[in-house]
Design an enzyme around this catalytic site. Structure first.
Site: not given
Ligand code: GUN
Length: 280
Positions: A53, A97, A120
């Site tokens: 990211k 996350q 998100d």
């Molecule tokens: N963990 C796995 N996929 C995601 C996601 O799309 N967003 C977040 N914040 N954590 C994750």
């Protein structure tokens, strides 16, 4: 017949190139989009995702900051950080996350993120807006899946969409998105009587269940579009929820793993961050 391979990596690259132009414009106005990612603990997969990211943000010119917190961070410390990010005008997107270490209350943490910065799309306000089709942030993986299917140029309205998996992050929101596109949507899960039979009715089949190579050739209607959301580590390699080698012989189009949905998830996160900055 061999399926068209849907190149998520290339499509995500096109989207990032468009976003880079928008970021340059915002930056020229003194409004560089800012994404803050919170990573608690040492989950190896989470570390890899967060690094991807961050790299993608750098590529398009988004200012990204990663807050790396120790495994033993308390709920109060985490909530305090989120409060500070909520109040900071330079922060347009906040992403915590997941999964969080077991002693932390994930629901309370998500609820603490300002819905206007919840790139998100996990906050209940944004979940509710998605259900009612009234805007808000959409979870990134479902948004990326819809974008991929739209770019295959197969119709969605009136088609049978079958989703395998009912998670809050993928299964439920992707079902809602396709319903809004006027598809007839079925969600399958561990208590579904005959998943293979449901899957065979799909014009668009979305596998998001986390079971390596679950979807076999005889689960797929000839010519169907197959979207594989699985990222499963098996003997050191990454495989999807679809048995790619066999299913590509019957599907009309299929996403590979890696290089299908994964890069789109990140592209949609960047897009949401740019949109948040443009609105701020
Ligand atoms: N963990 C796995 N996929 C995601 C996601 O799309 N967003 C977040 N914040 N954590 C994750």
């Amino acid at each position: 017949m061999t399926a068209k391979i849907i190149d998520g990596k290339a499509i995500a690259q096109e989207i990032r190139a468009d976003l880079a132009k928008q970021v340059a414009k915002l930056t020229a106005q003194g409004r560089t989009p800012g994404l803050h990612v919170v990573l608690v603990g040492d989950n190896p997969a989470s570390k890899v995702y967060v690094r991807s990211k961050q790299r993608a943000c750098e590529e398009v010119g988004i200012a990204s900051t990663v807050h790396r917190l120790a495994e033993e961070t308390t709920q109060a410390e985490l909530l305090d950080l989120i409060e500070r990010l909520n109040a900071d005008d330079r922060v347009h997107g906040i992403l915590v996350q997941l999964p969080l270490p077991g002693h932390l209350n994930e629901e309370e943490v998500i609820n603490a993120i300002s819905p206007a910065k919840d790139v998100d799309g996990f906050h209940p306000i944004n979940v509710g807006k998605l259900q009612t089709g009234t805007g808000g942030f959409v979870p990134c993986t479902p948004a990326g899946i819809l974008e991929l299917v739209k770019r295959t140029e197969v119709p969605i309205a009136g088609q049978n969409v079958v989703v395998i998996g009912r998670s809050n992050i993928v299964g439920k929101p992707v079902a809602t998105l396709f319903l809004q596109e006027n598809a007839t949507v079925t969600i399958c899960h561990s208590r579904t009587k005959d998943v293979a039979a449901e899957a065979r009715r799909a014009d668009i089949l979305i596998a998001a269940v986390g079971r390596p190579k679950l979807v076999k050739k005889d689960w797929v209607k000839p010519g169907a579009v197959v979207i594989d959301v699985g990222i499963n580590r098996v003997d050191g390699t990454i495989v999807g929820d679809v048995d790619f080698d066999e299913v590509k012989e019957v599907a009309g189009a299929i996403t590979p793993v890696p290089g299908g949905v994964g890069p789109m998830t990140i592209a949609m996160l960047l897009k949401a961050t740019v949109e948040a900055a443009a609105k701020a």
